[in-house]
Scaffold this motif. Structure first.
Motif, short mmCIF file in Angstrom:
data_model
loop_
_atom_site.label_atom_id
_atom_site.label_comp_id
_atom_site.label_asym_id
_atom_site.label_seq_id
_atom_site.Cartn_x
_atom_site.Cartn_y
_atom_site.Cartn_z
N MET A 299 0.84 -1.21 0.00
CA MET A 299 0.00 0.00 0.00
C MET A 299 0.87 1.25 0.00
SD MET A 299 -2.78 1.66 -0.11
CE MET A 299 -4.07 0.39 0.06
N TRP A 300 1.92 1.25 0.82
CA TRP A 300 2.85 2.39 0.81
C TRP A 300 3.40 2.60 -0.59
CZ3 TRP A 300 4.87 6.33 3.71
CH2 TRP A 300 6.05 6.91 3.23
N GLN A 301 3.82 1.52 -1.25
CA GLN A 301 4.39 1.62 -2.59
C GLN A 301 3.37 2.17 -3.58
OE1 GLN A 301 6.29 -1.92 -4.05
NE2 GLN A 301 7.05 -0.90 -5.88
N ARG A 302 2.16 1.69 -3.48
CA ARG A 302 1.10 2.15 -4.39
C ARG A 302 0.86 3.64 -4.22
NH1 ARG A 302 -5.03 -0.44 -4.52
NH2 ARG A 302 -5.88 0.89 -6.17
N VAL B 66 15.66 12.35 3.43
CA VAL B 66 15.16 11.52 4.53
C VAL B 66 15.09 10.05 4.15
CG1 VAL B 66 13.87 13.43 5.55
CG2 VAL B 66 12.71 11.87 3.97
N GLY B 67 15.48 9.73 2.92
CA GLY B 67 15.61 8.34 2.51
C GLY B 67 14.33 7.62 2.15
N PHE B 68 13.30 8.36 1.73
CA PHE B 68 12.04 7.71 1.37
C PHE B 68 12.15 7.06 -0.01
CE2 PHE B 68 8.88 10.41 4.08
CZ PHE B 68 9.49 9.94 5.23
N VAL B 69 11.71 5.83 -0.09
CA VAL B 69 11.68 5.08 -1.35
C VAL B 69 10.35 4.36 -1.45
CG1 VAL B 69 14.17 4.78 -1.57
CG2 VAL B 69 12.84 3.13 -0.23
N ALA B 70 10.07 3.83 -2.62
CA ALA B 70 8.76 3.24 -2.87
C ALA B 70 8.58 1.87 -2.24
CB ALA B 70 8.52 3.13 -4.38
N ASP B 71 9.63 1.07 -2.19
CA ASP B 71 9.41 -0.36 -1.91
C ASP B 71 9.29 -0.76 -0.45
OD1 ASP B 71 12.02 -0.16 -1.07
OD2 ASP B 71 12.85 -1.46 -2.63
N HIS B 72 9.39 0.20 0.48
CA HIS B 72 9.14 -0.15 1.87
C HIS B 72 8.77 1.08 2.69
CE1 HIS B 72 13.50 0.82 1.95
NE2 HIS B 72 13.21 1.36 3.11
N ILE B 73 7.99 0.84 3.72
CA ILE B 73 7.60 1.88 4.66
C ILE B 73 8.84 2.40 5.38
CG2 ILE B 73 6.37 2.25 6.85
CD1 ILE B 73 4.34 0.12 5.85
N PRO B 74 8.97 3.70 5.59
CA PRO B 74 10.14 4.23 6.31
C PRO B 74 10.24 3.68 7.73
CG PRO B 74 8.93 6.00 5.22
CD PRO B 74 8.07 4.78 5.13
N ASN B 75 11.45 3.38 8.13
CA ASN B 75 11.72 2.91 9.50
C ASN B 75 12.20 4.11 10.31
OD1 ASN B 75 13.02 1.81 11.85
ND2 ASN B 75 13.05 -0.18 10.82
N PRO C 86 -7.08 -0.85 1.43
CA PRO C 86 -7.47 -0.57 0.03
C PRO C 86 -8.79 0.18 -0.10
CG PRO C 86 -6.56 -2.77 0.20
CD PRO C 86 -6.65 -2.25 1.60
N GLU C 87 -9.77 -0.14 0.76
CA GLU C 87 -11.06 0.54 0.67
C GLU C 87 -11.00 1.98 1.16
OE1 GLU C 87 -11.06 -1.97 4.49
OE2 GLU C 87 -10.38 -2.18 2.40
N GLN C 88 -9.87 2.38 1.75
CA GLN C 88 -9.67 3.76 2.22
C GLN C 88 -8.68 4.52 1.33
OE1 GLN C 88 -8.26 2.29 6.09
NE2 GLN C 88 -9.90 3.47 7.07
N LEU C 89 -8.48 4.04 0.14
CA LEU C 89 -7.42 4.57 -0.70
C LEU C 89 -7.47 6.08 -0.85
CD1 LEU C 89 -5.01 3.61 -2.46
CD2 LEU C 89 -6.58 3.63 -4.40
N ASP C 90 -8.65 6.64 -1.05
CA ASP C 90 -8.76 8.07 -1.35
C ASP C 90 -9.49 8.89 -0.30
OD1 ASP C 90 -7.38 8.07 -3.84
OD2 ASP C 90 -9.12 7.08 -4.73
N TYR C 91 -10.02 8.24 0.72
CA TYR C 91 -10.71 9.02 1.75
C TYR C 91 -10.46 8.43 3.13
CZ TYR C 91 -14.13 11.31 4.65
OH TYR C 91 -14.72 12.02 5.66
N LEU C 92 -10.04 9.29 4.05
CA LEU C 92 -9.79 8.89 5.44
C LEU C 92 -10.46 9.89 6.36
CD1 LEU C 92 -5.96 8.20 5.18
CD2 LEU C 92 -7.72 6.45 5.39
N GLU C 93 -11.01 9.41 7.48
CA GLU C 93 -11.61 10.32 8.45
C GLU C 93 -10.55 11.03 9.28
OE1 GLU C 93 -14.55 8.30 10.73
OE2 GLU C 93 -15.91 8.03 9.04
N GLU C 94 -9.40 10.41 9.45
CA GLU C 94 -8.29 11.06 10.13
C GLU C 94 -6.99 10.65 9.45
OE1 GLU C 94 -6.78 9.26 14.01
OE2 GLU C 94 -8.90 8.72 14.07
N PRO C 95 -5.94 11.46 9.59
CA PRO C 95 -4.70 11.19 8.85
C PRO C 95 -4.05 9.87 9.24
CG PRO C 95 -4.74 13.43 9.73
CD PRO C 95 -5.88 12.70 10.36
N ASP C 96 -3.55 9.15 8.23
CA ASP C 96 -2.80 7.92 8.49
C ASP C 96 -1.30 8.20 8.35
OD1 ASP C 96 -2.48 8.18 5.73
OD2 ASP C 96 -2.71 6.04 5.36
#
Length: 244
Positions: free
Chosen positions: A15-18, A42-51, A98-108
Motif C-alpha cells: 500500500m505504501w508503494q502504491r 530523509v531516505g524515502f523510497v517506494a518499496d518499503h515503509i520508512p523505518n 485498500p477501501e480507504q485509498l482516497d478518503y480517510l476520516e483522520e490522517p494515516d
C-alpha cells in the motif's frame, strides 16, 4: 510509543508503494524543490515503509535536529504543540486499507510521513513550526486564539503553496499526500492569495472538501519571519478581551 515496524505486512508495504508511486508521478512537476529534495534526504523510497528509529530519525537529527514522534492518532492541542516546540513531529503508524485509498476520516501514516516529513529537512520551515508552536502554548487556554492559529497552520503546513522561480508549487502536507487536491489546487480557476497573517487568522477552513482558495508564500524564510507578527496580533486581541 515505538513504530511497530516488524508488524507491517507485505500488504502494508504494498500500500505504501502504491501511494508513493502514484504521488511521485505527479509531484516532480508541482511540488516545492525543498520537499522534493527532502524525499531523498530523509531516505524515502517506494518499496518499503520508512523505518523511523533506524533510518528516518537519524537522518533528520543530522539535518535539522528534528525527529518523528509516534502517536496513536489525533492528540490534544497542548500535547501536539508541545511536541512541535520540542522539534518532534507527531505521526501515526497505521496505514490505510485498500477501501480507504482516497478518503480517510483522520490522517494515516502516509499523510503524516510522506506528506510532512520530507520538508522537515528544511531548517527555515522547521524553525517556523517550532516557534509557531511556542506561540500556541502561550495561548493554550484561549480557545479563540487556538482556533485562529489552527487556521494559519491549516493554510500553511497542511495546504500551503509557494512561489519558486516564478512558478506556483505546493508544500502543504495535505496537498502533497492527496492525488486529487494536488491536481485541483493547480487549476487556473482556483484562487491563489498572497500570504497575509491577518487574513489567514480570519479565514475559516473545512476539513471535508477541497479548499476554496490557497495562500502563497514567497519563501520559507518569509513564513518563519511571520511568527513574530502572529504573536503580536494575538497578544493585542487578548489584551482587548481582558480590558472588556
Amino acid at each position: 510509543m515505538n513504530q511497530p515496524y516488524h508488524s507491517y505486512t507485505p500488504a502494508d508495504h504494498g500500500m505504501w508503494q502504491r501511494l508513493f508511486e502514484r504521488q511521485m508521478e505527479i509531484l516532480p512537476h508541482i511540488a516545492s524543490e525543498a520537499y522534493l529534495s527532502g524525499v531523498d534526504k530523509v531516505g524515502f523510497v517506494a518499496d518499503h515503509i520508512p523505518n523511523f528509529d533506524e533510518d528516518t530519525n537519524p537522518r533528520l537529527r543530522k539535518l535539522t535536529g528534528w525527529e518523528v514522534y509516534v502517536v496513536p492518532g489525533l492528540i490534544p492541542h497542548q500535547e501536539f504543540y508541545q511536541h512541535l516546540a520540542n522539534r518532534q513531529f507527531p505521526a501515526s503508524t497505521w496505514l490505510r486499507k485498500p477501501e480507504q485509498l482516497d478518503y480517510l476520516e483522520e490522517p494515516d501514516m502516509f499523510h503524516d510521513t510522506f506528506g510532512h516529513v520530507p520538508l522537515l529537512s528544511n531548517q527555515a520551515f522547521c524553525d517556523f513550526m517550532a516557534d509557531l508552536s511556542k506561540v500556541a502554548l502561550r495561548f493554550i487556554d484561549d480557545e479563540v486564539a487556538l482556533q485562529r492559529l489552527s487556521r494559519l497552520y491549516w493554510y500553511t503546513v497542511e495546504f500551503g503553496m509557494i512561489r519558486e522561480n516564478g512558478q506556483l508549487k505546493i508544500y502543504g502536507g495535505g496537498i502533497i499526500s492527496s492525488p486529487g487536491e494536488s491536481k485541483y489546487c493547480m487549476r487556473n480557476d482556483v484562487p491563489k492569495l498572497d500570504f497575509s497573517v491577518s487574513e489567514l487568522l480570519d479565514t475559516p477552513y473545512h476539513i471535508d472538501r477541497y479548499q476554496k482558495h490557497y495562500f502563497v508564500i514567497d519563501s520559507y524564510s518569509q513564513l518563519y519571519g511571520s511568527v513574530a507578527e502572529i504573536g503580536q496580533i494575538l497578544e493585542r486581541e487578548a489584551t482587548k478581551t481582558a480590558v472588556h
